[in-house]
Motif scaffolding. Structure first.
Motif, short mmCIF file in Angstrom:
data_model
loop_
_atom_site.label_atom_id
_atom_site.label_comp_id
_atom_site.label_asym_id
_atom_site.label_seq_id
_atom_site.Cartn_x
_atom_site.Cartn_y
_atom_site.Cartn_z
N GLN A 1 3.40 -12.93 6.32
CA GLN A 1 2.34 -12.47 6.52
C GLN A 1 2.23 -11.58 5.36
N ILE A 2 0.68 -11.41 4.62
CA ILE A 2 0.62 -10.42 3.65
C ILE A 2 -0.38 -9.34 4.23
N ALA A 3 -0.02 -7.98 3.91
CA ALA A 3 -0.90 -7.03 4.23
C ALA A 3 -1.04 -6.21 3.11
N THR A 4 -2.40 -5.81 2.65
CA THR A 4 -2.66 -5.37 1.33
C THR A 4 -3.02 -3.48 1.78
N LEU A 5 -3.20 -3.30 2.75
CA LEU A 5 -3.33 -1.67 3.00
C LEU A 5 -4.40 -1.15 2.07
N ARG A 6 -5.61 -1.53 2.14
CA ARG A 6 -6.44 -0.85 1.11
C ARG A 6 -7.24 0.16 1.83
N ASP A 7 -7.07 0.42 3.14
CA ASP A 7 -7.62 1.48 4.02
C ASP A 7 -6.70 1.88 5.11
N LYS A 8 -7.06 3.16 5.56
CA LYS A 8 -5.95 3.69 6.70
C LYS A 8 -6.17 2.73 7.92
N GLY A 9 -7.36 2.37 8.16
CA GLY A 9 -7.55 1.68 9.55
C GLY A 9 -6.81 0.31 9.55
N GLN A 10 -6.50 -0.37 8.46
CA GLN A 10 -5.60 -1.74 8.32
C GLN A 10 -4.15 -1.12 8.51
N ARG A 11 -3.86 -0.17 7.91
CA ARG A 11 -2.55 0.58 7.93
C ARG A 11 -2.11 0.60 9.46
N GLU A 12 -2.91 1.36 10.06
CA GLU A 12 -2.60 1.49 11.52
C GLU A 12 -2.46 0.15 12.60
N LYS A 13 -3.40 -0.66 11.99
CA LYS A 13 -3.39 -1.93 12.84
C LYS A 13 -1.99 -2.76 12.45
N VAL A 14 -1.57 -2.59 11.27
CA VAL A 14 -0.45 -3.42 10.86
C VAL A 14 0.85 -2.68 11.28
#
Length: 270
Positions: free
Chosen positions: A161-174
């Motif tokens: 899986q690829i996670a790009t973490l362009r914002d804090k919201g996605q970081r928390e979800k990942v």
């Protein structure tokens, strides 16, 4: 704004000037495109946005100059559209490309949709993964994935899986997905800077993910670009299967699927 920010960092505060779509025709029949050109046209349907260098690495591995000319060729023939991202504070410009509406129509895709800056940056990071892994393995595949991930990558028979973490919201979800998700999937995480990956240092199941940065994906060999967590610290890891192949002027190109070629050719076979 710091001048050393990655071109894919949200801190660049980009303003996007969307390019003009060509007329509802293609200047050159798909049947006359070479294998690499057809591959790019097909892959851009999923990648959606890519830089000139990213596309050049796919079009002409080992010869970026020729690859850039190939990008200009596809642009001139109506397959691609150029957009411009300009940093609001430093005025630096980043040209990006998408599949044109006429090309999208040929492939059966919906018309082009504008996107938020953070969405564009995320797509560009997926394209960076693809272009770099393509150098390692021309059979690399990028597919749609589930939230909070941006893509599912298959390279050398391994799936991530690829996670790009362009914002804090996605970081928390990942973070939550790795900690509490039922599916224990292998994840490749790219942070704009290593300091932005500190939130992952206390995860116990460290075997599930590896972390890299924009700089690594832009400048370093992939085999030494990923780090793992040990005792609350990031440590570099050598991954031999990610070692770049020797660069030559011409590399074998992975053929486009028969289905993709059929879609392209049947659209103009009247």
């Amino acid at each position: 704004m710091s001048s050393d920010l990655s071109p894919f960092h949200i801190g660049n505060k980009y303003f996007i000037n969307w390019g003009r779509q060509p007329s509802d025709t293609i200047k050159l029949k798909p049947s006359t495109l070479n294998t690499a050109q057809r591959l790019v046209v097909e892959k851009m349907g999923f990648l959606y946005f890519a830089t000139r260098v990213q596309l050049a690495k796919i079009l002409n591995p080992g010869n970026i100059r020729r690859g850039k000319k190939n990008v200009s060729f596809l642009l001139d023939k109506g397959y691609l559209v150029e957009h411009t991202m300009t940093g609001k504070e430093n005025n630096k410009m980043l040209p990006i490309y998408s599949l044109s509406n006429p090309a999208r129509k040929l492939l059966g895709y919906q018309k082009f949709q504008k996107a938020l800056t953070v969405e564009v940056l995320s797509k560009l990071m997926v394209s960076q993964f693809y272009s770099r892994f393509y150098e390692v393995d021309p059979a690399t595949q990028m597919e749609a994935s589930h939230v909070p991930f941006d893509a599912l990558c298959t390279v050398r028979g391994m799936q991530f899986q690829i996670a790009t973490l362009r914002d804090k919201g996605q970081r928390e979800k990942v973070l939550n997905q790795i900690r509490f998700g039922d599916n224990k999937e292998k994840v490749l995480i790219v942070a704009s800077q290593f300091t932005e990956a500190n939130a992952f240092l206390d995860i116990k199941e460290t075997h599930l993910f590896r972390i890299t940065t924009d700089h690594n994906l832009l400048k370093e060999d992939l085999s030494v670009s990923f780090s793992y967590v040990e005792n609350g610290e990031l440590k570099s890891e050598l991954i031999p299967p990610f070692k770049s192949r020797p660069k030559v002027v011409q590399e074998p190109i992975q053929p486009v699927s028969n289905e993709a070629i059929t879609r392209l050719l049947s659209a103009v076979s009247e």
